[in-house]
Design an enzyme around this catalytic site. Structure first.
Site, PDB file in Angstrom:
ATOM      1  N   SER A  56      -1.425  -5.468   0.186  1.00  0.00           N
ATOM      2  CA  SER A  56      -2.331  -4.236  -0.006  1.00  0.00           C
ATOM      3  C   SER A  56      -1.581  -3.333  -1.130  1.00  0.00           C
ATOM      4  CB  SER A  56      -2.093  -3.435   1.284  1.00  0.00           C
ATOM      5  OG  SER A  56      -2.859  -4.057   2.419  1.00  0.00           O
TER       6      SER A  56
ATOM      7  N   ARG B 284      -3.696  -8.351  13.959  1.00  0.00           N
ATOM      8  CA  ARG B 284      -2.832  -7.059  13.260  1.00  0.00           C
ATOM      9  C   ARG B 284      -2.610  -6.438  14.618  1.00  0.00           C
ATOM     10  NH1 ARG B 284      -3.520  -1.543  11.936  1.00  0.00           N
ATOM     11  NH2 ARG B 284      -2.162  -0.895  10.130  1.00  0.00           N
TER      12      ARG B 284
ATOM     13  N   LYS C 229      -7.098   3.292   9.180  1.00  0.00           N
ATOM     14  CA  LYS C 229      -6.143   3.066   8.003  1.00  0.00           C
ATOM     15  C   LYS C 229      -5.711   4.544   7.563  1.00  0.00           C
ATOM     16  CE  LYS C 229      -5.073   0.163   6.079  1.00  0.00           C
ATOM     17  NZ  LYS C 229      -4.167  -1.107   6.108  1.00  0.00           N
TER      18      LYS C 229
END
Length: 208
Positions: free
Chosen positions: A107, A38, A136
């Site tokens: 997600s 990521r 997050k």
């Protein structure tokens, strides 16, 4: 078939100055069996260079590489799959543009999303975050254990849990209904990534 249990989400930033490949291979020795790269801030060439280096290191361990939210990089590096969120290219579009995609993760932030065609097109659904976490900050739902139990009762889809999961709560998250745990800080930021991964893996196996 997606049958992984401990999923490392890695980035150079999360490794806090340590070599990304070194951290990843140590984590694999500890029990990580799936890795997602990521890198939200990199341009395509830099992202691809990092992906290729990581993929080469994973081959001897037979650990699949998933790319976060970049179809071009995923295809160019020969990744096993891709993970996308709510603001990314939709899973249906991924399937259309990359029919050979091996693992497609999605997600979700709302219960209603489990009934969509995009959820159906995905190999697993990621509940994100389970617990609030600084890694997050762009999500709206903190699922907690109750949320995992609720979604588990509504779908047979494979569920990946992510967000402030560590050795102290890993077993509870699995018992609540998650099939796989995705970890960032508890492994990438640990002084000993191999030991951290092994400790979490042990908790998963005990819960199963």
């Amino acid at each position: 078939m997606f049958n992984r249990r401990l999923y490392l989400v890695i980035s150079e930033e999360a490794c806090k100055g340590r070599d990304l490949v070194t951290v990843a291979t140590a984590a694999i020795k500890g029990g990580v069996d799936l890795i997602q790269l990521r890198e939200k801030e990199l341009d395509n060439p830099a992202f691809l260079e990092r992906a290729l280096r990581l993929k080469e290191a994973l081959i001897p361990h037979r650990v699949p590489l998933i790319i976060n939210d970049n179809l071009w990089v995923a295809q160019q590096c020969g990744a096993t799959g891709i993970h996308v969120g709510n603001s990314d290219l939709a899973p249906l579009a991924i399937r259309a543009q990359w029919p050979s995609c091996g693992i497609l993760g999605y997600s979700i932030e709302y219960e209603k999303q489990i009934y969509t065609a995009d959820a159906e097109a995905s190999d697993y659904l990621a509940l994100s975050p389970i617990f609030a976490t600084p890694t997050k900050t762009d999500t709206v739902t903190e699922w907690k254990l109750e949320g995992i139990r609720h979604i588990r009762a509504l779908t047979d889809k494979l569920l990946v849990a992510i967000g402030a999961i560590h050795a102290g709560n890993a077993a509870d998250v699995i018992k609540a209904g998650a099939d796989c745990l995705a970890i960032v800080s508890a492994i990438c930021g640990a002084p000993d990534p191999e030991k951290a991964a092994a400790t979490i893996r042990l908790q998963i196996e005990k819960a199963l």
